[in-house]
Scaffold this active site. Structure first.
Site, mmCIF file in Angstrom:
data_model
loop_
_atom_site.group_PDB
_atom_site.id
_atom_site.type_symbol
_atom_site.label_atom_id
_atom_site.label_comp_id
_atom_site.label_asym_id
_atom_site.label_seq_id
_atom_site.Cartn_x
_atom_site.Cartn_y
_atom_site.Cartn_z
ATOM 1 N N ASP A 160 82.439 -23.706 -60.927
ATOM 2 C CA ASP A 160 83.322 -24.322 -59.933
ATOM 3 C C ASP A 160 84.008 -23.224 -59.132
ATOM 4 O O ASP A 160 84.528 -22.260 -59.698
ATOM 5 C CB ASP A 160 84.377 -25.184 -60.626
ATOM 6 C CG ASP A 160 85.423 -25.698 -59.647
ATOM 7 O OD1 ASP A 160 85.116 -26.627 -58.883
ATOM 8 O OD2 ASP A 160 86.559 -25.158 -59.654
ATOM 9 N N ASP B 262 81.294 -27.069 -53.616
ATOM 10 C CA ASP B 262 82.037 -26.066 -54.377
ATOM 11 C C ASP B 262 81.739 -26.074 -55.879
ATOM 12 O O ASP B 262 82.506 -25.511 -56.672
ATOM 13 C CB ASP B 262 83.541 -26.244 -54.149
ATOM 14 C CG ASP B 262 84.027 -27.630 -54.545
ATOM 15 O OD1 ASP B 262 83.192 -28.533 -54.752
ATOM 16 O OD2 ASP B 262 85.257 -27.818 -54.630
ATOM 17 N N GLU B 263 80.627 -26.679 -56.289
ATOM 18 C CA GLU B 263 80.300 -26.730 -57.712
ATOM 19 C C GLU B 263 78.786 -26.825 -57.899
ATOM 20 O O GLU B 263 78.104 -27.533 -57.160
ATOM 21 C CB GLU B 263 80.993 -27.926 -58.358
ATOM 22 C CG GLU B 263 80.970 -27.928 -59.873
ATOM 23 C CD GLU B 263 81.865 -29.020 -60.457
ATOM 24 O OE1 GLU B 263 81.428 -29.662 -61.436
ATOM 25 O OE2 GLU B 263 82.984 -29.223 -59.951
#
Length: 420
Positions: free
Chosen positions: A16, A114-115
């Site tokens: 993350d 974002d992950e």
């Protein structure tokens, strides 16, 4: 308890990018995300604009994702900026390139901007002595390249790596934690409320609470046959997940068997009920345009509108013969909405989803329709679609989109609903 010796044992990393959107925005201004109070909002010129991201320091003041611009204190040490989606995507791609240095593309899965997940089972030994050492190596390289902090969850499967990330890694000093099958009872079973666990929402939590299930341990020890009876296959998945079991494999990519086309929006001000018609029509116009480009007809239409107080009115209806006409869909949608929604409420959210498709080659003309008129309308739609593809959505607009309630011009040129 299950016999974990017969379960698949992988080395999965779930990574993350911490406060990604706010962190990138800080870096662009030469600021430190760890000490700066910064909010990314949909539109800095609209007082009702939604906060899309906030730095940890700003979150300490109670401002978080979903807050409104007017809730942010007027202080000189707080930065409020518009999103830069193109730059966010550029950063995300640079980080993806780093990850792909350590795994094959089939062992990489982008979960969101974002992950992402990495299956390093067969590759970590090429770069490090352990999955944890590789996690630190990747984490350090991401920071050295982009100045973006990250956290890593490591597990025997996708579920364990994701839950480890969400519940522990983000709070660890080094941003890394590792959960294996042996840790399930100690680290997972105490989790409550249930909605903190991946895959269980508030609505499901309430139903499980009614059955005396309040933490993950309760769910793990509840008879799976009853969960299957009451919730179907998802109940079985919950039971397995509560015991730390997940048979998903990154290299076996998920295939979408029931595709859909959807459009949703958070409105920038309070809308009267009559004004929602304009935005709904624009949404229907957009999804049917995409439907026609796919050469499909839709049979099932779902829609919802939400009031400023959070009440949701939703409905699903079926068009048996299928259609790709926005006029047909909006007529039926509006009739249904007038029957269920409060005409005096103020509205803030709108969503339209098309599902259950059939090829447009199966389209049939009713005996009660004027065939010549149908052909003229189809020719017109094809011309309009071609113009939109070549010159953009604003190249052809209905007069209704020139009214004050329209959001079409506001959304033109956005990426994922936000400014470039």
């Amino acid at each position: 308890m299950y016999d974990y010796s017969v379960c698949p044992h992988y080395d999965i990393l779930c990574i993350d990018l911490k406060s990604f959107f706010a962190s990138v925005s800080c870096r662009l201004k030469g600021l430190d995300p760890k000490t700066t109070k910064l909010a990314v909002v949909g539109d800095t010129k609209s007082i009702g604009s939604v906060v899309l991201a906030a730095t940890p320091e700003l979150k300490k003041l109670g401002i978080k994702t979903g807050s409104r611009l007017f809730e942010i204190p007027a202080r000189s040490d707080i930065y409020i900026i518009n999103p830069s989606m193109k730059i966010y995507l550029d950063y995300s791609m640079r980080i993806t390139e780093i990850a792909l240095k350590y795994v094959a593309p089939e062992d990489f899965h982008q979960y969101s901007v974002d992950e992402f997940f990495m299956d390093v089972t067969h590759s970590y030994k090429l770069f490090a002595a352990s999955p944890r050492e590789l996690a630190k190596k990747i984490k350090d390289e991401i920071y050295e390249t982009t100045l973006i902090e990250s956290a890593v969850g490591i597990g025997d499967n996708l579920l364990l790596s994701k839950v480890a990330l969400d519940l522990e890694a983000k709070h660890m000093p080094d941003g890394i934690t590792e959960w294996r099958y042996k840790d399930v009872v100690e680290k997972m079973w105490h989790i409550k409320p249930l909605s903190k666990f991946w895959g269980i929402n508030k609505k499901s939590e309430k139903k499980l609470n009614q059955r005396g299930i309040f933490n993950i341990g309760d769910l793990a020890n509840y008879p799976h046959e009853y969960l299957k009876r009451d919730f179907g296959i998802i109940g079985v998945d919950w039971h397995l997940h509560a015991n730390g079991i997940d048979f998903s494999k990154i290299s076996e990519k998920h295939k979408v068997h029931s595709p859909s086309i959807a459009k949703s929006q958070i409105l920038m001000r309070d809308y009267k009920f009559s004004e929602t018609y304009v935005v709904l029509f624009e949404h229907v116009d957009e999804v049917t345009h995409r439907l026609r480009l796919m050469k499909q007809l839709v049979r099932t239409v779902q829609f919802s509108v939400g009031t400023k107080d959070g009440h949701i009115y939703r409905k699903q209806f079926t068009i048996k013969e299928g259609t790709n006409s926005e006029d047909v869909i909006i007529k039926q949608l509006w009739q249904h909405l007038k029957q269920i929604a409060d005409p005096y409420a103020l509205y803030r959210t709108i969503s339209v989803t098309l599902t259950n498709f059939i090829p447009d080659s199966q389209k049939q003309v009713s005996l009660f329709q004027d065939v010549d008129q149908v052909l003229k309308e189809e020719a017109l739609m094809k011309t309009i679609d071609a113009l939109k593809v070549k010159y953009g959505q604003l190249s052809v607009m209905r007069a209704i989109s020139c009214t004050e309630a329209s959001t079409l011009k506001l959304r033109e040129g956005l990426i994922a609903g936000h400014k470039r």
